[in-house]
Design a protein around this motif. Structure first.
Motif, PDB file in Angstrom:
ATOM      1  N   SER A 267     -47.397 -12.391  -0.059  1.00 45.88           N
ATOM      2  CA  SER A 267     -46.124 -13.122  -0.135  1.00 45.88           C
ATOM      3  C   SER A 267     -46.049 -14.176   0.966  1.00 45.88           C
ATOM      4  O   SER A 267     -44.972 -14.481   1.475  1.00 45.88           O
TER       5      SER A 267
ATOM      6  N   LEU B  69     -43.506  -7.849   0.555  1.00 43.20           N
ATOM      7  CA  LEU B  69     -42.897  -8.909   1.361  1.00 43.20           C
ATOM      8  C   LEU B  69     -43.491  -8.974   2.765  1.00 43.20           C
ATOM      9  O   LEU B  69     -43.468 -10.031   3.400  1.00 43.20           O
TER      10      LEU B  69
ATOM     11  N   VAL C 154     -43.381 -16.842   0.954  1.00 42.86           N
ATOM     12  CA  VAL C 154     -42.045 -16.340   0.627  1.00 42.86           C
ATOM     13  C   VAL C 154     -41.284 -16.069   1.912  1.00 42.86           C
ATOM     14  O   VAL C 154     -41.685 -15.230   2.723  1.00 42.86           O
TER      15      VAL C 154
END
Length: 255
Positions: A241, A236, A244
């Motif tokens: 990512s 993350l 995201v």
């Protein structure tokens, strides 16, 4: 003003990084190219062991005694960050406590106040300081934040620690709101929601056998490891990512 040249590596701040999930995040972050500032509340030996492992991976590491639930601890943390590293690229809000187990009608206000002060107010205050350093609105380069929440936020913690579950529900909501607030300022905000993870948190709460006792209720049939949570956290934080934000990622074996 920085008293040393800015780091040439990205800098990751991990609160509560001396042991458990926080330590796993610090070690993996170092292996993936971050310099590390990790805070700890009391266990200096464990924090220094984590710092030594991160240094062995090539990172510059500072293990700092600072209780980020308290204003003085937070002030020391960010003052040292500015002085030692001169930059901040990623924040993992990991510091947290469960408080003792018990039903709501058995749990005094003092427990609620301590849990919320650490898990919510401390996280909020650290996030505020990080935003002031990372947001393009404030002249920063952008960055990423990951909040360590819990599957308890969705399960409720009934009969064990509804106070802890409620605090993690607040973390989830904050994650969603901040992700929207900061998306245009170069900062992605996500949360990881660990399930039954084999760390010391269970023994600290008075249930050292909890992972073994409850593993049968996990669809995958086992508890997870701190390292498995750390892998999700570092993903993350990473460019992989990059689209995201506002995610609440369960790492729970299906529970």
């Amino acid at each position: 003003m920085s008293t040393s040249p800015p780091s040439t590596r990205p800098v990751l701040l991990v609160t509560g990084g001396g042991r458990g999930i926080g330590a796993a995040v610090a070690r993996l972050g170092a292996a993936q190219g971050y310099d590390i500032l990790l805070t700890y509340r009391s266990d200096a030996a464990r924090a220094e062991a984590t710092a030594a492992a991160a240094r062995a991976a090539g990172a510059t590491v500072l293990a700092l005694q600072a209780d980020v639930a308290e204003a003085e601890g937070r002030a020391r943390c960010f003052a040292e960050l500015d002085a030692r590293f001169g930059r901040l690229d990623a924040l993992v809000n990991n510091a947290g406590i469960t408080g003792p187990t018990g039903r709501l009608d058995e749990t005094p206000d003092a427990v609620w106040e301590e849990v919320l002060r650490t898990n919510v107010l401390g996280l909020v205050a650290c996030s505020r300081e990080a935003i002031r350093r990372m947001s393009t609105r404030h002249g920063g380069r952008g960055g990423a934040m990951v909040n360590i929440s819990s599957r308890a936020s969705g399960l409720g913690g009934g009969g064990e620690w509804v106070h802890y579950a409620a605090s993690k529900g607040a973390v989830d909501t904050l994650t969603l709101g901040l992700a929207k607030e900061l998306a245009g300022e170069g900062i992605r905000v996500n949360a990881v929601n660990p399930g039954l993870i084999d760390t010391e948190i269970h023994a600290t709460a008075g249930m050292p056998d909890r992972v073994t006792r409850m593993a049968g209720g996990v669809p995958m049939g086992r508890g997870g490891s701190a390292e498995e949570v750390a892998e999700a956290v570092l993903w993350l934080l990473s460019p992989a990512s990059g689209y995201v934000t506002g995610a609440l990622l369960p790492v729970s074996g299906g529970r």
